[in-house]
Enzyme design. Structure first.
Site, PDB file in Angstrom:
ATOM      1  N   GLU A 243      80.390  69.021  33.880  1.00  0.00           N
ATOM      2  CA  GLU A 243      79.175  68.586  33.162  1.00  0.00           C
ATOM      3  C   GLU A 243      78.721  67.221  33.675  1.00  0.00           C
ATOM      4  O   GLU A 243      77.527  66.976  33.881  1.00  0.00           O
ATOM      5  CB  GLU A 243      79.429  68.534  31.655  1.00  0.00           C
ATOM      6  N   ARG A 244      79.678  66.324  33.895  1.00  0.00           N
ATOM      7  CA  ARG A 244      79.298  64.956  34.301  1.00  0.00           C
ATOM      8  C   ARG A 244      78.783  64.939  35.732  1.00  0.00           C
ATOM      9  O   ARG A 244      77.831  64.220  36.051  1.00  0.00           O
ATOM     10  CB  ARG A 244      80.472  64.016  34.072  1.00  0.00           C
ATOM     11  N   GLN A 337      55.906  51.864  37.322  1.00  0.00           N
ATOM     12  CA  GLN A 337      55.181  50.600  37.558  1.00  0.00           C
ATOM     13  C   GLN A 337      54.279  50.702  38.791  1.00  0.00           C
ATOM     14  O   GLN A 337      53.173  50.178  38.811  1.00  0.00           O
ATOM     15  CB  GLN A 337      56.217  49.477  37.748  1.00  0.00           C
ATOM     16  N   LEU A 338      54.751  51.400  39.808  1.00  0.00           N
ATOM     17  CA  LEU A 338      53.971  51.525  41.050  1.00  0.00           C
ATOM     18  C   LEU A 338      52.663  52.285  40.829  1.00  0.00           C
ATOM     19  O   LEU A 338      51.736  52.175  41.623  1.00  0.00           O
ATOM     20  CB  LEU A 338      54.807  52.227  42.132  1.00  0.00           C
ATOM     21  N   GLY A 340      50.832  51.805  38.200  1.00  0.00           N
ATOM     22  CA  GLY A 340      50.003  50.995  37.305  1.00  0.00           C
ATOM     23  C   GLY A 340      49.731  51.738  36.001  1.00  0.00           C
ATOM     24  O   GLY A 340      50.625  52.420  35.474  1.00  0.00           O
ATOM     25  N   GLY A 341      48.511  51.650  35.500  1.00  0.00           N
ATOM     26  CA  GLY A 341      48.151  52.281  34.218  1.00  0.00           C
ATOM     27  C   GLY A 341      48.323  53.787  34.239  1.00  0.00           C
ATOM     28  O   GLY A 341      48.644  54.405  33.213  1.00  0.00           O
ATOM     29  N   GLY A 364      76.610  64.021  27.093  1.00  0.00           N
ATOM     30  CA  GLY A 364      77.783  64.404  27.899  1.00  0.00           C
ATOM     31  C   GLY A 364      78.757  63.261  28.114  1.00  0.00           C
ATOM     32  O   GLY A 364      79.525  63.263  29.077  1.00  0.00           O
TER      33      GLY A 364
END
Ligand SMILES: Cc1cc2nc3c(=O)[nH]c(=O)nc-3n(C[C@H](O)[C@H](O)[C@H](O)COP(=O)(O)OP(=O)(O)OC[C@H]3O[C@@H](n4cnc5c(N)ncnc54)[C@H](O)[C@@H]3O)c2cc1C
Length: 389
Positions: A243-244, A337-338, A340-341, A364
């Site tokens: 699972e991990r 962030q790249l 923008g809005g 998990g």
């Protein structure tokens, strides 16, 4: 193509899977994200394609393929950008079905594994309880033997697929006084009398149904005990390795998807007379994150290779999830962030990606618990052994 781990056959499988997802799943994603319900027809389509039985024995309808087919399935599911849909599939195939395959009797496999592979029955794994998930040994759900039956009482929470699916693999205390040495694993149908499920609302994974399950004097046949009585904790811990690693692979795949999307956007978007991908500060952000993503991917592949050979990679799978989920959250935060809005808008994929990714360091096994495990292995020299072959 990374030829160290992937063959031409793997590549062909990836291409046909991508076509299938684009054709059969992508057109429905927005609807499923809005309704929080995945329509049943898609499970059967996955089953017909063999995608739900990649690692499982042919005797029960599986394809008995190496773990890199699973890696491809996981990666491509992340790249259609619905963490919830992906979770529904992998929780069924790799959480519930792993227990059925490893601990289930031949009869249980006939009744649950075969239909699971065919996409006719959908399963889920119930370990976490409202009183605490990290401390698995502290669970309070009980299974009391009465003649040829067990009576189950208690509750589970945050269970993926827990509302609309057909059966559950559930952990309960058969000897509460023995702590983690008194836990057993059972299988039961969701519509068994005394079982009730409540759907939970949540930040991300919105296509997936997450349930709180209550057991009120639920009677199941004693033959629905899976594996040996009181060995459940060992089974749970053993399967956590897979699972991990799965959650580590999911993380590197969604980070790669975010980076590719952001790069495409940066080529098209202009500011101050040039495209965003010409600004040195932004280029370095991409360079740094791509490096971290590739390092996690390569590490995850190496752990998958060792798990595929039968090695018990508890430490490495734990590290895979710890590091890859941290990396994915950082990458996705900066990729948003790249944009923008536009990154903040639902029309663009980064908003959902950010929400869905946040589950990585929680589900998990939280990152804090993973650090505890790694510290025990490194500092206290604790050794973990598998409970089954
Ligand atoms: C969307 C979603 C899907 C899930 N799907 C499933 C599922 O299908 N099946 C299932 O069984 N479970 C599922 N889970 C449960 C998940 O595995 C648990 O939420 C997780 O293990 C943490 O348990 P908890 O929420 O009870 O947190 P708690 O155990 O209460 O922990 C709270 C905080 O305390 C910290 N903490 C606890 N103990 C320690 C310690 N010893 N040292 C340092 N810090 C510590 C934790 O890291 C965490 O930050 C799901 C959860 C979510 C949110």
């Amino acid at each position: 193509m990374n030829t160290r781990y992937f063959t031409e056959e793997h590549h062909l499988f990836r291409t046909s899977l991508q076509d299938f997802l684009k054709r059969e799943v992508v057109p429905h994603i927005e609807k499923w994200e809005k309704t929080g319900t995945i329509e049943r027809f898609i499970w059967k389509k996955f089953g017909d394609m063999g995608f739900l039985g990649l690692p499982y024995p042919e005797a029960y309808g599986g394809l008995n393929l190496d773990l890199f087919y699973t890696v491809i399935l996981l990666e491509e599911l992340q790249k259609i950008n619905s963490g919830g849909f992906a979770a529904a599939i992998w929780a069924h195939v790799y959480l519930a079905m792993t227990h059925v395959n490893k601990e289930g009797s031949h009869e249980i496999k006939q009744n649950y594994l075969s239909p699971s592979i065919a996409g006719e029955k959908i399963g889920y794994l119930c370990i976490t309880e409202p009183f605490g998930g990290s401390d698995v040994s502290g669970m309070r759900t009980t299974a009391e033997k009465k003649g040829d039956t067990y009576i189950i009482n208690g509750s589970k929470t945050f269970i993926t697929n827990g509302v609309y699916s057909d059966y559950m693999v559930v952990a309960a205390k058969t000897a509460p006084e023995l702590g983690n040495k008194g836990i057993s694993i059972f299988i039961m149908d969701s519509n068994t009398q005394g079982v009730s499920a409540t759907k939970l609302d949540k930040l991300g994974w919105r296509a997936s149904d997450t349930g709180e399950i209550a057991f009120d004097n639920v009677v199941i046949p004693a033959s629905h005990l899976m594996g040996e009585k009181n060995k459940g904790f060992g089974y749970i811990m053993q399967h956590f390795a897979l699972e991990r690693l799965i959650m580590g692979i999911n993380a590197h795949a969604r980070a790669e998807y975010a980076l590719e999307y952001a790069l495409g956007y940066m080529k098209e978007r202009h500011a101050f007379g040039k495209s965003l991908d010409k600004f040195q500060a932004l280029r370095h952000t991409i360079a740094n994150h791509y490096t971290q993503m590739e390092i996690c991917k390569e590490f995850n592949y190496s752990v998958a290779e060792r798990l595929n050979k039968g090695e018990y990679v508890v430490k490495e799978a734990t590290m895979s999830k710890l590091q890859s989920t941290k990396m994915a959250d950082e990458v996705i935060y900066d990729c948003l962030q790249l944009l923008g809005g536009y990154g903040y808008m639902e029309e663009y994929p980064l908003a959902r990606l950010l929400r869905d990714s946040r589950l990585g360091p929680i589900g998990g096994g939280t990152s804090e618990i993973l650090r505890e495990i790694i510290a025990k292995i490194i500092i206290d020299k604790k050794e973990y052994r598998p409970a089954t072959e």
